[in-house]
Design an enzyme around this catalytic site. Structure first.
Site, PDB file in Angstrom:
ATOM      1  N   LEU A 209      40.076  33.651  46.522  1.00 44.90           N
ATOM      2  CA  LEU A 209      39.237  33.610  47.720  1.00 44.90           C
ATOM      3  C   LEU A 209      40.060  33.256  48.955  1.00 44.90           C
ATOM      4  CD1 LEU A 209      36.405  33.737  49.014  1.00 44.90           C
ATOM      5  CD2 LEU A 209      36.141  31.302  48.467  1.00 44.90           C
TER       6      LEU A 209
ATOM      7  N   GLU B 237      42.888  32.884  51.725  1.00 43.73           N
ATOM      8  CA  GLU B 237      43.911  33.798  52.245  1.00 43.73           C
ATOM      9  C   GLU B 237      44.872  33.040  53.148  1.00 43.73           C
ATOM     10  OE1 GLU B 237      41.161  37.846  52.139  1.00 43.73           O
ATOM     11  OE2 GLU B 237      42.038  37.182  54.043  1.00 43.73           O
TER      12      GLU B 237
ATOM     13  N   GLU C 265      38.938  23.278  47.678  1.00 48.98           N
ATOM     14  CA  GLU C 265      37.502  23.349  47.393  1.00 48.98           C
ATOM     15  C   GLU C 265      36.674  22.762  48.535  1.00 48.98           C
ATOM     16  OE1 GLU C 265      36.860  25.056  44.904  1.00 48.98           O
ATOM     17  OE2 GLU C 265      38.540  24.839  43.548  1.00 48.98           O
TER      18      GLU C 265
END
Length: 388
Positions: free
Chosen positions: A135, A137, A367
């Site tokens: 996810l 980048e 996260e």
């Protein structure tokens, strides 16, 4: 008589026999496979991740809170206890299990087709196949809605192009769950890492999570069949729900690092003598130990409450943000304070404290950064979004 920090309010009495048994099994495997070697892994910047995955798979730790397809179907609390014990060994080791089970496996389990589940989940549950979750980048971490990775239609196929960064397990992975923007919305794709056009590069020179395999994934016109797309995941709700799943384990895991630091500081303080007596006998040292023990117990009670909510099917995303924000922040503060008790010895790899403190700097960020979780909580409190 000495008491360990979590003994003070008898949190053990809040668990079932089965939960305590699972905790004991995980603690033993960490004692046997991780603690004797982790300081060397950290110093050398390497970890036998595939070997560990196979061992963890034998114990049913990979995707342990999922059901079917060879997964253990354990409770959320049992999974949390496993994360705590794994991170007491090292945050990188817990990350291996979290990314495998709560991100890669969960995404396929929750959003995948029957064929995708049957192909990937059984070998991932045993550790024979390792997964990663793409996810983040290089230019888009906290703002995944701005991702640049694209998936375009080419006949009935999909063609993926882009780069994912800071991807745990990527250098050793067999499969990646990649999130990409299509002409309509964000979609998830199951990408075998052997696919032409996929390149994984190990990220070196890390000062944190050194006992973890972290990489960059480059997708250069990777052609995938139509059935590579996760059929039930459309929009950002898909990847964000996976992150919520993983954050619950992090709220538990950070406590393991904090507990390990506090145990080491206690042992050191009662044996280290200055001015003719153990430093544990000085008021300032006892004040530090008492404050840290209180914060550890508060964090534990919070994690346990969230785990019970999860098992009841009523856990909400902002509640997970409370757990991740508080427990990681307090665990890092505990690690730093413990280092002061050990003085110069606190920076030695002979003790686990600075390794845990360095690791928790990463856990604080991944996260969802602390700032993002503050905004999630703030939006719930005010009804106003302040993300942009």
């Amino acid at each position: 008589m000495r008491a360990l920090p979590l003994d003070l309010i008898d949190v053990d009495s809040l668990h079932t026999d089965e939960e305590r048994q699972i905790r004991a099994v995980v603690r033993k495997v960490v004692d046997d496979l991780v603690r004797p070697h982790v300081a060397t892994w950290y110093e050398e910047g390497r970890v036998p991740a595939r070997d560990l995955a196979l061992e963890f798979g034998k114990l049913g730790l990979l995707g342990m809170h999922l059901t079917g397809y060879g997964c253990a179907g354990a409770s959320a609390v049992a999974y949390g206890l496993a994360c705590l014990e794994l991170e007491a060994g090292d945050s990188g080791v817990r990350s291996l299990v979290s990314v495998q089970g709560s991100l890669a496996m969960y995404a396929i389990w929750k959003f995948g087709s029957p064929e995708q589940k049957s192909r990937w989940l059984p070998p991932m549950a045993t550790g024979e196949a390792v997964g990663c979750f793409g996810l983040t980048e290089p230019d888009h971490g906290s703002d995944p809605a701005s991702m640049k990775t694209r998936a375009r239609k080419a006949g009935t196929d999909w063609v993926l192009s882009g780069t994912k960064m800071w991807i745990t397990n990527a250098p050793i992975a067999d499969v990646a769950v990649i999130w990409a923007r299509t002409d309509e919305k964000v979609r998830g794709f199951v990408v075998p890492m052997e696919s032409p056009g996929v390149t994984a590069r190990e990220i070196r020179h890390k000062m944190s999570l050194r006992a973890s395999s972290t990489g960059e994934v480059v997708l250069d016109d990777v052609r995938l069949p139509a059935d590579a797309a996760l059929p039930a995941a459309e929009g950002l709700k898909g990847p964000l729900s996976c992150l919520t799943e993983a954050r619950h384990g992090i709220a538990w895991g950070a406590l393991g690092a904090a507990r390990e630091c506090l145990h080491a500081a206690l042992d050191y303080a009662v044996s280290r003598e200055q001015f003719g007596r153990p430093i544990a006998g000085f008021q300032l040292t006892q004040a530090k130990l008492a404050d840290m023990a209180v914060e550890l117990q508060k964090g534990y009670l919070l994690a346990l409450h969230l785990g019970r909510l999860a098992d009841a099917g009523s856990l909400r995303p902002e509640q997970v943000s409370v757990g991740k924000l508080n427990n990681v922040r307090e665990a890092l503060a505990i690690a730093r304070e413990c280092r002061t008790i050990l003085g110069a010895n606190g920076i030695s790899a002979e003790y686990p404290i600075l390794r845990h403190a360095n690791n928790l700097e990463s856990v604080l960020t991944y996260e969802g950064t602390s700032e993002i979780h503050q905004l999630v909580i703030g939006q719930k409190l005010t009804g106003l979004a302040a993300f942009s």
